[in-house]
Motif scaffolding. Sequence first.
Motif, PDB file in Angstrom:
ATOM      1  N   TYR A   1       0.825  -1.198   0.000  1.00 44.68           N
ATOM      2  CA  TYR A   1       0.000   0.000   0.000  1.00 44.68           C
ATOM      3  C   TYR A   1       0.865   1.255   0.000  1.00 44.68           C
ATOM      4  N   GLY A   2       0.327   2.357  -0.543  1.00 45.37           N
ATOM      5  CA  GLY A   2       0.916   3.658  -0.334  1.00 45.37           C
ATOM      6  C   GLY A   2       0.512   4.177   1.046  1.00 45.37           C
ATOM      7  N   TYR A   3       1.210   5.199   1.519  1.00 42.54           N
ATOM      8  CA  TYR A   3       0.972   5.724   2.864  1.00 42.54           C
ATOM      9  C   TYR A   3       0.715   7.234   2.798  1.00 42.54           C
ATOM     10  N   LEU A   4       0.101   7.757   3.863  1.00 44.71           N
ATOM     11  CA  LEU A   4      -0.154   9.179   4.045  1.00 44.71           C
ATOM     12  C   LEU A   4       0.513   9.611   5.339  1.00 44.71           C
ATOM     13  N   GLU A   5       1.372  10.627   5.277  1.00 49.44           N
ATOM     14  CA  GLU A   5       2.052  11.096   6.480  1.00 49.44           C
ATOM     15  C   GLU A   5       1.258  12.222   7.131  1.00 49.44           C
ATOM     16  N   LEU A   6       0.940  12.036   8.393  1.00 48.81           N
ATOM     17  CA  LEU A   6       0.194  13.033   9.155  1.00 48.81           C
ATOM     18  C   LEU A   6       1.133  14.073   9.753  1.00 48.81           C
ATOM     19  N   ALA A   7       0.631  15.280   9.950  1.00 48.55           N
ATOM     20  CA  ALA A   7       1.423  16.314  10.609  1.00 48.55           C
ATOM     21  C   ALA A   7       1.577  16.025  12.092  1.00 48.55           C
ATOM     22  N   ASP A   8       0.577  15.372  12.685  1.00 50.35           N
ATOM     23  CA  ASP A   8       0.570  15.112  14.123  1.00 50.35           C
ATOM     24  C   ASP A   8       0.288  13.626  14.345  1.00 50.35           C
ATOM     25  N   PRO A   9       1.195  12.865  14.990  1.00 50.04           N
ATOM     26  CA  PRO A   9       0.954  11.432  15.214  1.00 50.04           C
ATOM     27  C   PRO A   9      -0.331  11.145  15.984  1.00 50.04           C
ATOM     28  N   SER A  10      -0.723  12.031  16.889  1.00 48.72           N
ATOM     29  CA  SER A  10      -1.936  11.788  17.676  1.00 48.72           C
ATOM     30  C   SER A  10      -3.196  11.872  16.821  1.00 48.72           C
ATOM     31  N   ALA A  11      -3.059  12.386  15.593  1.00 42.03           N
ATOM     32  CA  ALA A  11      -4.222  12.551  14.716  1.00 42.03           C
ATOM     33  C   ALA A  11      -4.640  11.251  14.051  1.00 42.03           C
ATOM     34  N   ARG A  12      -3.870  10.168  14.247  1.00 43.74           N
ATOM     35  CA  ARG A  12      -4.167   8.916  13.548  1.00 43.74           C
ATOM     36  C   ARG A  12      -5.536   8.361  13.924  1.00 43.74           C
ATOM     37  N   SER A  13      -5.992   8.672  15.120  1.00 46.88           N
ATOM     38  CA  SER A  13      -7.307   8.194  15.564  1.00 46.88           C
ATOM     39  C   SER A  13      -8.318   9.331  15.696  1.00 46.88           C
ATOM     40  N   ALA A  14      -8.070  10.455  15.022  1.00 47.07           N
ATOM     41  CA  ALA A  14      -8.972  11.606  15.103  1.00 47.07           C
ATOM     42  C   ALA A  14     -10.311  11.299  14.447  1.00 47.07           C
ATOM     43  N   THR A  15     -11.326  12.034  14.827  1.00 47.87           N
ATOM     44  CA  THR A  15     -12.674  11.838  14.282  1.00 47.87           C
ATOM     45  C   THR A  15     -13.087  12.961  13.343  1.00 47.87           C
ATOM     46  N   THR A  16     -12.147  13.828  13.001  1.00 43.75           N
ATOM     47  CA  THR A  16     -12.377  14.886  12.027  1.00 43.75           C
ATOM     48  C   THR A  16     -11.179  14.938  11.083  1.00 43.75           C
ATOM     49  N   PRO A  17     -11.313  15.543   9.909  1.00 44.88           N
ATOM     50  CA  PRO A  17     -10.193  15.604   8.961  1.00 44.88           C
ATOM     51  C   PRO A  17      -8.977  16.320   9.551  1.00 44.88           C
ATOM     52  N   GLN A  18      -7.794  15.826   9.162  1.00 45.77           N
ATOM     53  CA  GLN A  18      -6.539  16.305   9.728  1.00 45.77           C
ATOM     54  C   GLN A  18      -5.590  16.791   8.633  1.00 45.77           C
ATOM     55  N   SER A  19      -4.582  17.556   9.055  1.00 51.96           N
ATOM     56  CA  SER A  19      -3.576  18.054   8.119  1.00 51.96           C
ATOM     57  C   SER A  19      -2.729  16.901   7.601  1.00 51.96           C
ATOM     58  N   LEU A  20      -2.324  17.009   6.344  1.00 56.02           N
ATOM     59  CA  LEU A  20      -1.544  15.973   5.686  1.00 56.02           C
ATOM     60  C   LEU A  20      -0.216  16.560   5.230  1.00 56.02           C
TER      61      LEU A  20
ATOM     62  N   SER B   1       6.277   4.579  14.005  1.00 57.29           N
ATOM     63  CA  SER B   1       6.212   6.015  14.295  1.00 57.29           C
ATOM     64  C   SER B   1       4.819   6.478  14.676  1.00 57.29           C
ATOM     65  N   GLY B   2       3.799   5.756  14.224  1.00 63.33           N
ATOM     66  CA  GLY B   2       2.424   6.159  14.507  1.00 63.33           C
ATOM     67  C   GLY B   2       1.973   7.389  13.755  1.00 63.33           C
ATOM     68  N   GLN B   3       2.731   7.795  12.737  1.00 61.37           N
ATOM     69  CA  GLN B   3       2.457   9.053  12.038  1.00 61.37           C
ATOM     70  C   GLN B   3       1.931   8.831  10.621  1.00 61.37           C
ATOM     71  N   TYR B   4       1.622   7.574  10.286  1.00 67.04           N
ATOM     72  CA  TYR B   4       1.230   7.270   8.909  1.00 67.04           C
ATOM     73  C   TYR B   4      -0.073   6.489   8.862  1.00 67.04           C
ATOM     74  N   LEU B   5      -0.826   6.714   7.794  1.00 65.06           N
ATOM     75  CA  LEU B   5      -2.032   5.959   7.472  1.00 65.06           C
ATOM     76  C   LEU B   5      -1.860   5.334   6.099  1.00 65.06           C
ATOM     77  N   TRP B   6      -2.578   4.236   5.868  1.00 64.65           N
ATOM     78  CA  TRP B   6      -2.591   3.669   4.519  1.00 64.65           C
ATOM     79  C   TRP B   6      -3.424   4.561   3.595  1.00 64.65           C
ATOM     80  N   ASN B   7      -2.993   4.682   2.353  1.00 69.17           N
ATOM     81  CA  ASN B   7      -3.728   5.447   1.340  1.00 69.17           C
ATOM     82  C   ASN B   7      -4.776   4.539   0.704  1.00 69.17           C
ATOM     83  N   ALA B   8      -6.044   4.821   0.985  1.00 64.52           N
ATOM     84  CA  ALA B   8      -7.136   3.950   0.526  1.00 64.52           C
ATOM     85  C   ALA B   8      -7.629   4.276  -0.872  1.00 64.52           C
ATOM     86  N   GLY B   9      -7.259   5.429  -1.423  1.00 63.45           N
ATOM     87  CA  GLY B   9      -7.792   5.805  -2.730  1.00 63.45           C
ATOM     88  C   GLY B   9      -9.268   6.154  -2.695  1.00 63.45           C
TER      89      GLY B   9
END
Length: 485
Positions: A164-183, A201-209
């Motif tokens: 999978y491709g990944y998405l890097e978050l600006a803030d690691p704590s945002a991985r479980s956020a319930t609203t859109p976050q900075s990328l 690192s806890g700072q990445y999400l999978w890119n779902a397309g």
Amino acid sequence: MLCSERPSLLMSMIYPVILCGGAGTRLWPLSRKAYPKQFAHLMDETSLFQRAASLACGDGFADPAIVTGDPFRFIVAEQLEAINKTPSAILIEPEGRNTAPAILAAALVLHGQAPDALMLILPSDHLIPDSPAFRATVRAASQSAMDGALVTFGIEPTRAETGYGYLELADPSARSATTPQSLVRFVEKPDATSAAAMLASGQYLWNAGIFLFSAAAIIDAYRKHAPDILAAVHEAVEVGAADLGFTRLGKDAWGRADRISIDYAIMEKADNLVVMPFSAGWSDLGDWKSVWQEGSPDDAGNVLSHNATVIDSSGSLLRSEAPGLEVVGIGLTDMIVVAMPDAVLVAPRSASQRVGEAVSVLKARHVKQAEAMASDKRPWGWFESLAIGDGFQVKRIVVKPGQALSLQSHHHRAEHWIVVAGTARVTIGEDVRLVSANQSVYVPLGAKHRLENPGKIPVEMIEVQTGSYLGEDDIVRYEDRYARD
């Protein structure tokens, strides 16, 4: 798959757009160019495409629009009808040119109907088991989309996945956020070491397309970042024509659009991009390893179809897709075995990503199983070849109720039809007759002929072809209700 919840009304209707192309070669031999994975019964008796069409529904969601290719248009319509779904539109791409042109075509069509509408872009071949949780996440992201943001959905990773491709978050704590976050950025498919580091690192999400944005916002993004694609696709939409309930996009203009994904064309350049985390379960089912992972392995880690047996085996996937064909594994460890009527795959589970290589080798050898299925789908039903030899071929043909083959003739073969179930209306020259089970009819070489099913049950027949050439391209069509050439 039912939409029973009643959410509060949204400010803007969300229009699902399902992208229904691709060959899914890494799931060969079940998935092939002629009948790719989104239409197959990969997990159960509901196809991935049907799951996608039922994923975003209920209050606040419009009927889905589909973007697909010409070979799949009747499969799409048939599978939607089977789940009682009415599409808002089915757009036919003259050729596959990746996701950027396909999404833009849907945006232009939708913008002409509802300029302020939100578009939810869904691949047709992903698995999201928890539909209510996904709909709730989409609704949670809708305000950002209405405010002009381009929302991409990121999946909370569960393993160091290299596929999978990944998405890097600006803030690691945002991985479980319930609203859109900075990328911060998109990351291409990593190697194993990089994937492990990103997971830790806890700072990445999978890119779902999967994306959510307004039609106006995404068109504006193309205007800024991909004006050449916008010009070509706009013309293709403008000159598009209705055809049997489908909309065919203009071929020449479409061919001028770049063959590129929306990630490269738009998302990596946009400054109004945010990511919406989703953690309720997702898989792109991109290879047999992922099918094994999603298939509820038993205590020994095996995933078996009904007609598969293992002895002293562990961590293996065994499937038989051929009625009456039993697959038996003895002493297997972490293996993939998939048996079709005309092809068998055997590979270590760790080599699942390489199945596409095998398809390329088969194509180079001109092996028909590389792309064609043993049974050939048609808008009127399907057929399969039972036996073929020098100067003859035997087929099993099934015609759905109310459907008909084209009025046609052949230059090189004669045909003998034996009806084994149902009643067919047969035209040979000027002669029209009903032929029922246990009756037969002969079609001479060169004769104009047609077979129709006027009844309420499928017509099943055996066709015996004899002649000097038996290819499917030896068909001269005079009339065809499905508008095929």
